[in-house]
Design a protein around this motif. Structure first.
Motif, PDB file in Angstrom:
ATOM      1  N   UNK A 176      51.344  32.350  48.682  1.00  0.00           N
ATOM      2  CA  UNK A 176      51.315  30.905  48.932  1.00  0.00           C
ATOM      3  C   UNK A 176      50.445  30.269  47.848  1.00  0.00           C
ATOM      4  N   UNK A 177      51.067  29.684  46.847  1.00  0.00           N
ATOM      5  CA  UNK A 177      50.287  29.087  45.764  1.00  0.00           C
ATOM      6  C   UNK A 177      50.336  27.563  45.794  1.00  0.00           C
ATOM      7  N   UNK A 178      51.355  26.971  46.403  1.00  0.00           N
ATOM      8  CA  UNK A 178      51.428  25.509  46.533  1.00  0.00           C
ATOM      9  C   UNK A 178      52.394  25.184  47.670  1.00  0.00           C
ATOM     10  N   UNK A 179      51.979  25.374  48.933  1.00  0.00           N
ATOM     11  CA  UNK A 179      52.897  25.146  50.067  1.00  0.00           C
ATOM     12  C   UNK A 179      53.463  23.738  50.114  1.00  0.00           C
ATOM     13  N   UNK A 185      56.546  30.923  33.775  1.00  0.00           N
ATOM     14  CA  UNK A 185      57.962  30.955  34.131  1.00  0.00           C
ATOM     15  C   UNK A 185      58.314  29.634  34.798  1.00  0.00           C
ATOM     16  N   UNK A 186      59.370  28.993  34.322  1.00  0.00           N
ATOM     17  CA  UNK A 186      59.875  27.789  34.972  1.00  0.00           C
ATOM     18  C   UNK A 186      61.002  28.189  35.905  1.00  0.00           C
ATOM     19  N   UNK A 187      60.944  27.710  37.156  1.00  0.00           N
ATOM     20  CA  UNK A 187      61.890  28.132  38.183  1.00  0.00           C
ATOM     21  C   UNK A 187      62.494  26.914  38.864  1.00  0.00           C
ATOM     22  N   UNK A 188      63.611  27.157  39.544  1.00  0.00           N
ATOM     23  CA  UNK A 188      64.272  26.162  40.384  1.00  0.00           C
ATOM     24  C   UNK A 188      64.217  26.672  41.812  1.00  0.00           C
ATOM     25  N   UNK A 189      63.651  25.877  42.718  1.00  0.00           N
ATOM     26  CA  UNK A 189      63.489  26.291  44.117  1.00  0.00           C
ATOM     27  C   UNK A 189      64.842  26.267  44.815  1.00  0.00           C
ATOM     28  N   UNK A 224      59.553  24.036  39.190  1.00  0.00           N
ATOM     29  CA  UNK A 224      58.134  24.375  39.366  1.00  0.00           C
ATOM     30  C   UNK A 224      57.744  25.391  38.305  1.00  0.00           C
ATOM     31  N   UNK A 225      56.429  25.519  38.092  1.00  0.00           N
ATOM     32  CA  UNK A 225      55.874  26.486  37.148  1.00  0.00           C
ATOM     33  C   UNK A 225      55.209  27.613  37.939  1.00  0.00           C
ATOM     34  N   UNK A 226      55.388  28.835  37.474  1.00  0.00           N
ATOM     35  CA  UNK A 226      54.729  29.997  38.066  1.00  0.00           C
ATOM     36  C   UNK A 226      53.888  30.659  36.979  1.00  0.00           C
ATOM     37  N   UNK A 227      52.549  30.643  37.090  1.00  0.00           N
ATOM     38  CA  UNK A 227      51.702  31.334  36.110  1.00  0.00           C
ATOM     39  C   UNK A 227      51.359  32.751  36.588  1.00  0.00           C
ATOM     40  N   UNK A 228      50.777  33.519  35.717  1.00  0.00           N
ATOM     41  CA  UNK A 228      50.217  34.810  36.132  1.00  0.00           C
ATOM     42  C   UNK A 228      48.932  34.556  36.915  1.00  0.00           C
TER      43      UNK A 228
END
Length: 761
Positions: free
Chosen positions: A630-633, A653-657, A667-671
């Motif tokens: 849970x990084x940004x509910x 990583x750029x993602x599509x929910x 959204x962005x997902x970092x390490x």
């Protein structure tokens, strides 16, 4: 062991004893000692520092000349790939599995038979560059020289350590600089502020203020327009823009129970922006009211069935008349609980009432309009006790919100410990100064007790039952509403009706096992199953967001999920991007903290603890992934969120929910740095990696609340426990067929995969 020759007198004096096993082995000529498989020790040394054998009486020039051409296992490894550049690539420790080392000629030759294991000599972090050289040798395949090891993306680094940092094998604060640089090229404004808050809360940067000063212009890029619109400031200064950016960043941090004060020396906002904005929580709910009024949610009432209409009337009557009734909405999957929740919430919001919608898990909360997790909304303590209170004060903005709340909807309550519900009840009575349950607020609890009950670590059956809401003193005052019509099925079809009857019996029948439906089709191999679930998987652009949200394969075991995901990724077109993690041990030696990394890095890299991403994550643009934290509910980034990869950069990583109300948002997902919560390991380790896994196949517990077209359950026999069957099959009642994966040689030695096929529509 006998030293010297075969002197029987001396052996007698030395008390030499030959037992029957040794005597038999010697008589029959068997070997007394054998190593299987053979272990090849591999040298690890820096350039020009390999072992050189020389005669002290020789001249220095002769010794130097001999050392220049003498080879070690490492330099010969480089030489072989320099001469055979088209050969299959292996890492240094994999090389002895395919080649043999000739100690006389000092060369590697292809292995004709047998098997061997390569083991590099250990190097601790105190060895400096030698340690980083060894770390690179564990991941780089087919290097031709030391310089090749230091080359990352066509850039030759000056040291092995900097090459490790560039490959992501080491934790380094410059990683967040590169992460924000890559993100600033893609997006600006809110997404960058959210990313910056994730870095602060999840990654613990050493110099957060330096990051802010470097990227504040990009992070606040959209705020000049907002200030002109919201605050009527025609020409905001740069100081005002940055100050408002700090205020918004602080609001994002508060969602994780943090503030800018927790990250010194980050500055604080100077202007009192909150005096203009007001209570941010109430403002969010006012926005939901506006959206509900624009969406005309009350018209959904005409679509309710009899059971849903009865529940709707009872709940809305309690809200409008301020009765403060407690309800429990009982219904299996597919009976329309979520639809009813959103309909009731929409009706109440159109009339100006505040409705707080929560769920016990993050992925379930995404299905509720304005949904959040119960722990984050109510600030429930993680270690909840029998007399616990929630973690906000009577004068806080949370208390102000709940004093104006008319309805609370809490989904998936059966999986929550009853102490959590009782802590919320106790807190609301206090802040509302009302001794009625939940402070007189109407509350709707929902779920299905036939699914997962609260998890009690190493708890007995009695302890688990006692943790259930049914054992709470509140239960006797709860009004139970029941939904029993499966809304996902076409009841006019006899096959659907039979399946609905079968599904209703699962979990309620007293039998301990439930036999599978008789309609079974055999697949020849895993590829056939993948082609059935994911048709045209190898076709470019065939994988769309809608395509991925309609299907997945469920399995009960992680190893089967990993195998299916790997096979699917190989079929999926495109170039794979590999991300390596940075592993380290935490609190390695409590007595002597100077002792670190007592285990080799390749051992840490080989571990796959529960809840952690793998050491090596391979992705392709367009493939589905699932979030593990849970990084940004608030933005839909919860544990279990399915996403599609849109863009891959070295540090982001750029993602599509693909799930919930945030479907279609980027959204962005970092390490981030992750530590396994379980105690499966004899030590604590930390892995910095992207918190994602491939999601062509999922474990059963990751499928909660998701719409999937195919469902697979990994079993050992053609029958299985009703609990497992219910969790699996209850998720597939609106799909074209039910798919149960049975990789078991006991069923049929010639069949790798067996699954029943039931047409539902």
């Amino acid at each position: 062991m006998v030293l010297g020759g075969d002197n029987e007198i001396q052996q007698y004096l030395d008390a030499r004893y030959i037992g029957p096993p040794e005597a038999a082995c010697r008589i029959f000529g068997h070997h007394l000692h054998e190593e299987v498989p053979a272990v090849v020790r591999l040298e690890v040394h820096l350039p020009g520092m390999h072992r050189c054998i020389f005669n002290p009486s020789e001249s220095l020039e002769t010794i130097r000349a001999r050392g220049a051409y003498q080879k070690s296992t490492l330099t010969a490894f480089f030489s072989w790939y320099a001469s055979n550049k088209d050969a299959p690539k292996y890492t240094y420790q994999e090389f002895p599995q395919h080649f043999t080392w000739n100690k006389t000629s000092k060369i590697w030759t292809p292995r004709a038979s047998g098997f061997a294991i390569g083991r590099m000599y250990f190097a601790s972090p105190n060895c400096g560059e030698r340690f980083y050289l060894r770390l690179l040798l564990t991941v780089v395949k087919g290097p031709t020289s030391f310089e090749c090891l230091r080359t990352v993306e066509n850039v030759v680094h000056s040291t092995f350590k900097s090459a490790c940092v560039a490959r992501g094998l080491l934790e380094d604060d410059d990683e967040w600089v590169q992460c924000l640089q890559e993100a600033a090229v893609m997006k600006t404004g809110y997404q960058l502020r959210r990313l910056f808050s994730i870095i602060l809360t999840q990654c613990s940067p050493i110099h957060p203020y330096a990051l802010w000063k470097q990227f504040s212009v990009h992070i606040c890029d959209d705020l000049a327009h907002k200030i002109r619109t919201l605050f009527a400031i025609s020409n905001p200064s740069e100081a005002q823009i940055e100050d408002y950016g700090l205020y918004l960043l602080n609001q994002l941090l508060q969602e994780s129970s943090k503030t800018l004060l927790d990250f010194p020396p980050m500055p604080q906002p100077n202007e009192n922006w909150s005096a203009i904005v007001g209570n941010r929580l109430i403002l969010e709910h006012r926005q939901l009211q506006i959206e509900a009024q624009q969406a005309h949610a009350p018209f959904n009432v005409h679509c309710l069935n009899i059971g849903q209409s009865t529940a709707y009337d009872a709940i809305t009557s309690s809200v409008f008349e301020n009765k403060g009734t407690m309800f429990f909405l009982n219904g299996g999957a597919g009976t329309g609980k979520t639809y009813l929740y959103n309909t009731i919430a929409g009706k109440c919001r159109t009339l100006g009432h505040i409705v707080v919608s929560v769920a016990s898990s993050g992925i379930a909360s995404l299905l509720l309009t304005g949904g959040r997790t119960a722990h984050s909304t109510f600030c429930i303590p993680l270690a909840v006790m029998e007399d616990s209170f929630c973690g906000f004060k009577k004068q806080s903005i949370q208390a102000e919100l709940f004093r104006e709340t008319k309805l609370i909807i809490w989904d998936e309550v059966p999986m929550q410990h009853r102490y959590c519900v009782e802590a919320v009840d106790r807190t609301l009575r206090d802040i509302c100064d009302n001794d009625k349950p939940f402070g007189g607020i109407t509350i709707v609890l929902g779920g299905d007790f036939r699914q997962i009950l609260p998890v009690v670590t190493r708890g007995s059956r009695e302890q688990i039952v006692n943790a259930s809401l049914r054992r709470s003193p509140l239960w006797k005052e709860i009004v139970i509403l029941t939904l029993d019509v499966n809304m996902r099925l076409d009841q006019g079809d006899s096959g659907n009706a039979n399946f609905a009857t079968f599904l209703a019996e699962v979990g309620t029948s007293p039998q301990e096992t439930v036999k599978l439906p008789s309609t079974i089709r055999k697949c020849r191999d895993l590829n056939e199953l993948l082609s059935t679930v994911y048709p045209q998987l190898d076709v470019v652009d065939a994988s769309t967001p809608t395509f991925l949200t309609e299907r997945t394969i469920l399995s009960a075991r992680n190893e089967d999920v990993n195998a299916i995901n790997a096979a699917a990724l190989n079929i999926f077109p495109g170039d794979a991007i590999s991300y390596l993690a940075a592993d380290k041990m935490s609190d390695d030696d409590e007595v002597d903290h100077t002792i670190a990394n007592r285990y080799p890095n390749e051992y840490l890299n080989s571990l796959d603890p529960t809840g952690l991403p793998p050491f090596k994550v391979e992705l392709k643009v367009g493939c589905p992934i699932i979030l593990l934290r849970n990084i940004a509910p608030k933005d839909g980034l919860c544990n279990g969120t399915r996403m599609m990869v849109v863009r891959c950069a070295p540090r982001i990583i750029e993602v599509l929910i693909l799930t919930g109300g945030h479907f279609g948002k980027f959204a962005f997902i970092p390490r981030i740095s992750l530590t396994p919560s379980s105690s499966d390991l004899p030590f604590r380790m930390t892995r910095r990696q992207f918190p994602v896994r491939l999601a062509y196949a999922l474990t059963i517990n990751k499928s909660q609340g998701q719409s999937v077209k195919f469902v697979g359950v990994d079993l050992r026999t053609p029958v299985f426990s009703r609990g497992q069957l219910y969790v699996a099959l209850s998720r597939c009642t609106s799909f074209d067929r039910v798919s149960v994966l049975l990789p078991n040689s006991e069923l049929d030695s010639t069949t790798n995969i067996v699954y029943p096929e039931v047409l539902l529509s």
